[in-house]
Design an enzyme around this catalytic site. Structure first.
Site, short mmCIF file in Angstrom:
data_model
loop_
_atom_site.label_atom_id
_atom_site.label_comp_id
_atom_site.label_asym_id
_atom_site.label_seq_id
_atom_site.Cartn_x
_atom_site.Cartn_y
_atom_site.Cartn_z
N SER A 26 42.09 32.93 35.00
CA SER A 26 41.52 32.31 33.79
C SER A 26 42.39 32.61 32.56
O SER A 26 41.99 33.37 31.68
CB SER A 26 40.08 32.78 33.56
N SER A 78 48.27 37.36 37.85
CA SER A 78 48.32 37.48 39.30
C SER A 78 49.00 38.80 39.65
O SER A 78 50.03 39.15 39.08
CB SER A 78 49.12 36.31 39.89
#
Length: 284
Positions: free
Chosen positions: A188, A116
């Site tokens: 992912s 992120s």
């Protein structure tokens, strides 16, 4: 001022003489003339052209694709799900190659993975814009955006994360089959989940792009304030804080952002576009 489009006269059906009148007064040919006949001793109507379908003991119907029979290929694929109703794949007359020729590009998925704050969504948008300017059709499947709709029922637990990725991969596969360059942008974090996604695609059509940005750089950026919440214990299972991220081992492209060297998103996008050009994805 309205424009008048000139073209060939439309084809108008005119029934032949002696045609019978069908329902609602619509003319129709007699049953005999179009290949149907009455079965002796009953009111049933049969056809000279249609093959009868025989019911099996389990009340299911055996279906045959005539085109497949002619070509010698068996296109029937039965579902492996524990479902009492068999599912048969229906082959379309317009296939992926036809759509690719129409679009003058090859369908594939560009799977952008990383922590992120690594810049996945930003690069995805820059890539989409760069390809759009070249006349190529793309679509972005952003991890956050998909959770607003299709995956709104999923949490961030490991099993739900796996299902989140599976669903996105299946949607990406449909886009690629349509001849579209699909850009999937999501964390992912687990290799096994990404490998499952790769296995869905033909060789070469799954292009894994790793945003190789150190954790401390992502945390300093923290555009959504998520790292701060995770460090305060308000978010559990946050990737990079209390849940691992497994970097790809054999990805196609690595986009690095280290130290003070700032690579612009458009430059990263050009790296991916160069790869697509080299592999022939920007032409049919």
């Amino acid at each position: 001022m309205s424009a008048v489009v000139k073209g060939p006269r439309p084809l108008i059906y005119s029934p032949p003489r002696g045609a019978e009148s069908g329902p609602l007064g619509v003319p129709s040919l007699s049953a005999a003339k179009i290949g149907f006949f009455r079965v002796k001793g009953s009111n049933a109507i049969a056809s000279r052209f249609l093959r009868p379908i025989k019911a099996m003991e389990d009340s299911s119907v055996s279906l045959r694709n005539d085109c497949a029979a002619i070509s010698g290929r068996n296109l029937r694929q039965m579902s492996t799900m524990e479902n009492p109703t068999n599912i048969v794949w229906h082959k379309s007359s317009v296939e992926k190659l036809d759509r690719q020729r129409l679009l003058q590009q090859k369908g594939c998925v560009i799977w952008i993975t990383g922590l992120s704050g690594s810049g996945k969504s930003t690069v995805a948008c820059a890539l989409s814009q760069g390809l759009h300017m070249r006349g190529k059709l793309t679509y972005i499947l952003d991890g956050d955006n998909v959770r607003h709709g299709l995956n709104r029922d999923l949490s961030f637990k490991a099993e739900d994360r796996a299902e989140n990725i599976r669903r996105i991969a299946e949607v990406a596969k449909l886009f690629a089959d349509a001849g579209i360059i699909c850009i999937a942008s999501l964390i992912s974090p687990y290799r096994k989940d990404r490998d499952v996604c790769r296995a869905l695609f033909p060789e070469g059509d799954f292009i894994e792009v790793f945003m190789d940005v150190p954790l401390h750089v992502c945390e300093n950026r923290d555009p959504k304030g998520l790292y701060k919440l995770a460090r305060a214990g308000k978010i559990k299972g946050f990737t990079g804080v209390d849940d691992p991220y497994e970097p790809p081992l054999n990805c196609e492209i690595v986009l690095q952002q280290k130290g003070r060297d700032c690579v612009l998103p458009c430059e990263m996008a050009e790296t991916v576009i160069s790869y697509l050009e080299e592999k022939g994805y920007l032409q049919a």
